[in-house]
Design a protein around this motif. Structure first.
Motif, mmCIF file in Angstrom:
data_model
loop_
_atom_site.group_PDB
_atom_site.id
_atom_site.type_symbol
_atom_site.label_atom_id
_atom_site.label_comp_id
_atom_site.label_asym_id
_atom_site.label_seq_id
_atom_site.Cartn_x
_atom_site.Cartn_y
_atom_site.Cartn_z
ATOM 1 N N ALA A 112 0.849 -1.205 0.000
ATOM 2 C CA ALA A 112 0.000 0.000 0.000
ATOM 3 C C ALA A 112 0.878 1.247 0.000
ATOM 4 C CB ALA A 112 -0.906 -0.001 1.223
ATOM 5 N N GLY A 139 -9.455 -3.641 -1.111
ATOM 6 C CA GLY A 139 -9.389 -4.960 -0.504
ATOM 7 C C GLY A 139 -7.945 -5.255 -0.141
ATOM 8 N N PRO A 140 -7.694 -6.401 0.484
ATOM 9 C CA PRO A 140 -6.331 -6.721 0.919
ATOM 10 C C PRO A 140 -5.311 -6.635 -0.227
ATOM 11 C CG PRO A 140 -7.892 -8.298 1.813
ATOM 12 C CD PRO A 140 -8.667 -7.422 0.883
ATOM 13 N N PRO A 143 -5.114 -1.922 -2.402
ATOM 14 C CA PRO A 143 -5.262 -0.767 -1.511
ATOM 15 C C PRO A 143 -5.842 0.429 -2.265
ATOM 16 C CG PRO A 143 -2.997 -1.631 -1.511
ATOM 17 C CD PRO A 143 -3.721 -2.311 -2.617
ATOM 18 N N VAL A 145 -5.243 3.479 -1.481
ATOM 19 C CA VAL A 145 -4.274 4.582 -1.465
ATOM 20 C C VAL A 145 -3.353 4.617 -2.682
ATOM 21 C CG1 VAL A 145 -4.146 5.147 0.991
ATOM 22 C CG2 VAL A 145 -2.919 3.147 0.121
ATOM 23 N N LEU A 148 -4.288 7.102 -5.113
ATOM 24 C CA LEU A 148 -4.685 8.354 -4.467
ATOM 25 C C LEU A 148 -3.501 9.208 -4.002
ATOM 26 C CD1 LEU A 148 -6.990 10.063 -3.269
ATOM 27 C CD2 LEU A 148 -6.927 8.606 -1.248
ATOM 28 N N ARG A 182 -14.991 -2.154 1.047
ATOM 29 C CA ARG A 182 -15.196 -0.929 1.831
ATOM 30 C C ARG A 182 -15.319 0.274 0.906
ATOM 31 N NH1 ARG A 182 -12.729 3.533 3.071
ATOM 32 N NH2 ARG A 182 -10.814 2.962 1.996
ATOM 33 N N THR B 223 -11.838 10.383 3.548
ATOM 34 C CA THR B 223 -12.557 9.175 3.935
ATOM 35 C C THR B 223 -11.662 7.939 3.918
ATOM 36 O OG1 THR B 223 -13.253 8.841 1.643
ATOM 37 C CG2 THR B 223 -14.736 10.082 3.043
ATOM 38 N N THR B 224 -10.381 8.120 3.626
ATOM 39 C CA THR B 224 -9.468 6.981 3.567
ATOM 40 C C THR B 224 -8.380 7.055 4.635
ATOM 41 O OG1 THR B 224 -9.765 6.951 1.177
ATOM 42 C CG2 THR B 224 -7.957 5.635 2.033
ATOM 43 N N MET B 225 -7.817 8.251 4.840
ATOM 44 C CA MET B 225 -6.635 8.350 5.689
ATOM 45 C C MET B 225 -6.925 8.368 7.202
ATOM 46 S SD MET B 225 -4.775 8.163 3.096
ATOM 47 C CE MET B 225 -3.237 8.007 3.990
ATOM 48 N N PRO B 277 -5.729 -2.990 3.855
ATOM 49 C CA PRO B 277 -4.535 -2.218 4.205
ATOM 50 C C PRO B 277 -4.852 -0.760 4.534
ATOM 51 C CG PRO B 277 -4.654 -2.532 1.835
ATOM 52 C CD PRO B 277 -5.826 -3.258 2.418
ATOM 53 N N ASP B 278 -6.024 -0.281 4.164
ATOM 54 C CA ASP B 278 -6.319 1.131 4.430
ATOM 55 C C ASP B 278 -7.797 1.331 4.731
ATOM 56 O OD1 ASP B 278 -7.351 0.723 1.900
ATOM 57 O OD2 ASP B 278 -5.768 1.854 0.885
ATOM 58 N N GLY B 279 -8.133 2.562 5.100
ATOM 59 C CA GLY B 279 -9.524 2.886 5.428
ATOM 60 C C GLY B 279 -9.679 3.161 6.910
ATOM 61 N N PRO B 280 -10.754 3.862 7.268
ATOM 62 C CA PRO B 280 -10.988 4.239 8.672
ATOM 63 C C PRO B 280 -11.418 3.033 9.513
ATOM 64 C CG PRO B 280 -12.830 4.925 7.305
ATOM 65 C CD PRO B 280 -11.802 4.379 6.362
#
Ligand code: SF4
Lengths: 216, 467
Positions: A112, A139-140, A143, A145, A148, A182, B223-225, B277-280
């Motif tokens: 990530a 998802g696993p 990522p 990010v 982003l 998510r 909404t991610t960090m 790996p990420d998200g609140p």
């Protein structure tokens, strides 16, 4: 004291004329609507979705490269980064870990992206021809990010993943994803803003450039 | 202060007038091009209207369905009767999670609630991250003047001067450089903040998700960090399915900026999952009523269909001339002229329903077919019913009714008026200065009436016919 929830829903029920005689029917209607989602008018699409996707993606200022051989993805990616004078140390989504990135001369890290990463590489769940848009599911192995935080985003788009429209992409997600992700991010080109004098500037808070490698 | 007084100030502000002129009509042109290039626009508009209207019919049940689904994904759904309650809930969440800094992406409900001031009072630092909202925040918490282009009233020179003053950097004139400067200021905030607060363009009942539409990417970062994500939005934002979302997404960006799609559309469902790996780690929804429930099932229900695209203000001749700040509250333009009196009270916005020419452009372009001029007219009626119009107007109307009910008096009156107006016109067909109301002709001429009134002509014809 009654809760805000009760007050608000109570007021709404009063306003919608909800009562024991119609509640069950309304609930059934709501469930039916969800189980059998109804599409709105969908623009007609040409045969060649890939060509349309490329055209629309370029209109959103993504750059596109066609890469018929999947094994060539790392080399094509490296070539583009060199041409653009960009760093050769991308952070690559785990879903693409099997490709031979190092063989193409890239100092990759699989995982990530963090604040310091300058190039992020992702796959995509689907790509949407109607608007030239990537559909990225977090998802696993994917990522959110990576598309982003870095200033440059490179996405690998399998030709077979290009679908007509968002409705088709949702259909695929409902059918294929065991766990609903998510975050589903639809990405159409580099981030931009027109807040100052309505002048469009690329690279607001997200990537400055988005490069698509269409594979297959 | 009344709308007319604020307008007077805005019209005298030459810098503002220059800024408004620079972008005037641009959004309308972009929208027109996007609509022309999209053959299905009208069909999509009809369907979009239907979707929004159908949800409102069973809003209670749709909200419960949304809540249940959102809870299944691990999110917490909270309800707020009004803006103050929403602020309290958010401050509670912040305290519970030890939050010191909140990065915010655009939320009009947050403006409604005055969240920034409430957070600051509670010792929590809000940071606006939408470029426009950031500019306003560092300019002493100035109010936005447009719902999607908050600093449309500012020039790049003004932004440059502001950045130089607040950031202590050398003034920049290039918009790209200004944008980069803001990006570099805000990036560490995204990485360091404990909470992200977003609005919500739509809530999806099918999946219990919030959909956020942005171009800058700040919505994604917020909404991610951070560890905690709070989506703050109105209770009317529910749509049934992802297919419905797809329909609305075909019409929202086209109506707003003329884009076929915004750069980012994010569908966020619950907090970080196992293995992510990420998200609140925590996700909350704060659903605000704030006057919305009262509109359901009444004369103004159609206003709840609004998807906050801004097309109505982009096409409003009044808004385009006076700018958003004249409207006095967070929502400007035609939709503001309807929403402000409804949410703030009719007596709080006495002349807003009057702040329009009823030219109907807004309802022609509204992507969810809200009959805005009709709603303004209804508000005017309500003002009259509640005796909220000024005594001079009421007296005038009564006098008019008295005269109009006496045809002989009316005939004499109109004959005198015609003479007077023709005297003012001095033989031409236009009146350049209206004697009793010179303000009326300060920007335009008034057409001179025909020599004989309709009643005279009609009477003459009747006589002729008999002959
Ligand atoms: S009233 Fe209609 S045109 Fe105005 S912001 Fe709302 S949806 Fe857009």
């Amino acid at each position: 004291m009654s809760s805000a929830r009760d007050d608000i829903l109570g007021a709404l029920r009063c306003r919608t004329g909800r009562g024991p005689d119609n509640a069950a029917a309304a609930c059934a209607h709501v469930e039916r609507t969800i189980l059998q989602p109804r599409s709105g008018p969908r623009p007609s699409m040409p045969e060649d979705l890939v060509a349309l996707f490329v055209e629309r993606a370029q209109a959103m200022i993504s750059t596109v490269d066609l890469c018929p051989d999947p094994a060539q993805v790392p080399a094509r990616c490296a070539r583009w980064l060199r041409e653009q004078g960009l760093p050769l140390d991308p952070v690559v989504a785990p879903s693409l870990a099997d490709l031979d990135w190092r063989g193409a001369g890239l100092e990759v890290r699989i995982g990530a992206a963090g604040g310091g990463d300058r190039v992020g590489v992702t796959g995509c769940f689907r790509a949407i021809a109607e608007t030239g848009t990537l559909m990225l599911c977090s998802g696993p192995d994917s990522p959110a990010v990576n598309s982003l935080l870095p200033e440059t985003h490179v996405a690998v788009v399998p030709r077979a993943h290009i679908v007509a429209d968002m409705e088709a992409a949702w259909q695929a997600a409902r059918a294929e994803l065991a766990v609903w992700p998510r975050a589903v991010n639809f990405v159409s080109g580099p981030s931009r803003t027109a807040d100052i004098e309505q002048t469009i500037v690329l690279g607001a808070h997200g990537p400055y450039r988005v490069h698509l490698l269409i594979v297959g | 202060m009344y709308f007319v007084d604020r307008v007077r100030q805005r019209l005298d502000d030459t810098e503002l007038q220059r800024n408004l002129k620079r972008t005037r009509g641009r959004n309308a042109a972009s929208r027109a091009a996007a609509v022309a290039a999209f053959t299905d626009f009208d069909a999509v508009r009809t369907r979009a209207t239907e979707i929004r209207a159908s949800v409102l019919r069973d809003l209670d049940i749709w909200l419960e369905r949304f809540e249940q689904k959102a809870a299944e994904t691990g999110a917490t759904v909270l309800w707020a009767r009004d803006g103050d309650e929403a602020c309290r809930l958010i401050i509670d969440i912040a305290r519970r999670h030890g939050v010191r800094t909140v990065v915010k992406s655009k939320s009009m409900v947050s403006e409604e609630a005055g969240l920034n001031a409430a957070l600051e009072q509670a010792g929590i630092r809000p940071v606006e991250t939408d470029l426009g909202e950031y500019i306003l925040q560092i300019n002493d918490n100035e109010a936005p003047s447009h719902i999607i282009m908050p600093v449309i009233h500012k020039s790049k020179e003004q932004v440059s001067e502001l950045f130089a003053r607040v950031h202590g950097t050398a003034p920049k004139t290039d918009i790209e450089d200004l944008t980069r400067e803001a990006r570099e200021k805000l990036r560490p905030e995204f990485l360091g903040a404990d909470m992200g607060l977003s609005g919500g363009n739509f809530l999806i009942a099918e999946t219990g998700s919030v959909a956020i539409v942005t171009n800058e990417g700040n919505g994604r970062l917020c909404t991610t960090m951070p560890r905690v994500h709070v989506a703050l939005t109105g209770i009317e934002k529910v749509v049934p399915t992802l297919d419905d979302l797809s329909t609305l997404l075909r019409i929202l960006p086209r109506s707003a900026t003329g884009q076929a799609i915004t750069n980012y559309v994010s569908l966020l469902t619950g907090p970080k999952q196992a293995g992510d790996p990420d998200g609140p780690e925590h996700m909350y929804f704060v659903l605000v009523d704030g006057g919305r429930a009262d509109l359901l099932g009444g004369d103004f229900e159609s206003m709840l269909r609004c998807i906050r695209c801004g097309a109505c203000m982009n096409h409003c001749p009044v808004y385009q001339t006076v700018g958003g700040h004249s409207y006095g509250w967070v929502y400007p333009g035609p939709m503001g002229s309807v929403l402000t009196p409804l949410y703030q009270g009719l007596d709080q916005a006495l002349d807003l329903p009057q702040a329009a020419t009823l030219c109907n452009q807004c309802s022609v372009v509204c992507p969810v077919s809200i009959p805005l001029p009709e709603l303004m007219r209804k508000l005017r009626e309500k003002q009259v019913e509640r005796g909220l119009r000024p005594w001079s107007e009421r007296l005038g109307m009564r006098l008019w009714a008295w005269v109009a009910a006496r045809p002989w008096l009316y005939a004499i009156g109109s004959r005198i008026a015609v003479r007077y107006l023709r005297w003012l016109a001095e033989g031409r067909d236009r009146i350049q200065v209206m004697g009793v109301a010179p303000g009326w002709t300060s920007q335009r001429d008034f057409p001179a009436p025909a020599e004989r009134t309709f009643r005279d002509l009609y009477a003459a014809q009747r006589r002729g016919g008999r002959r």
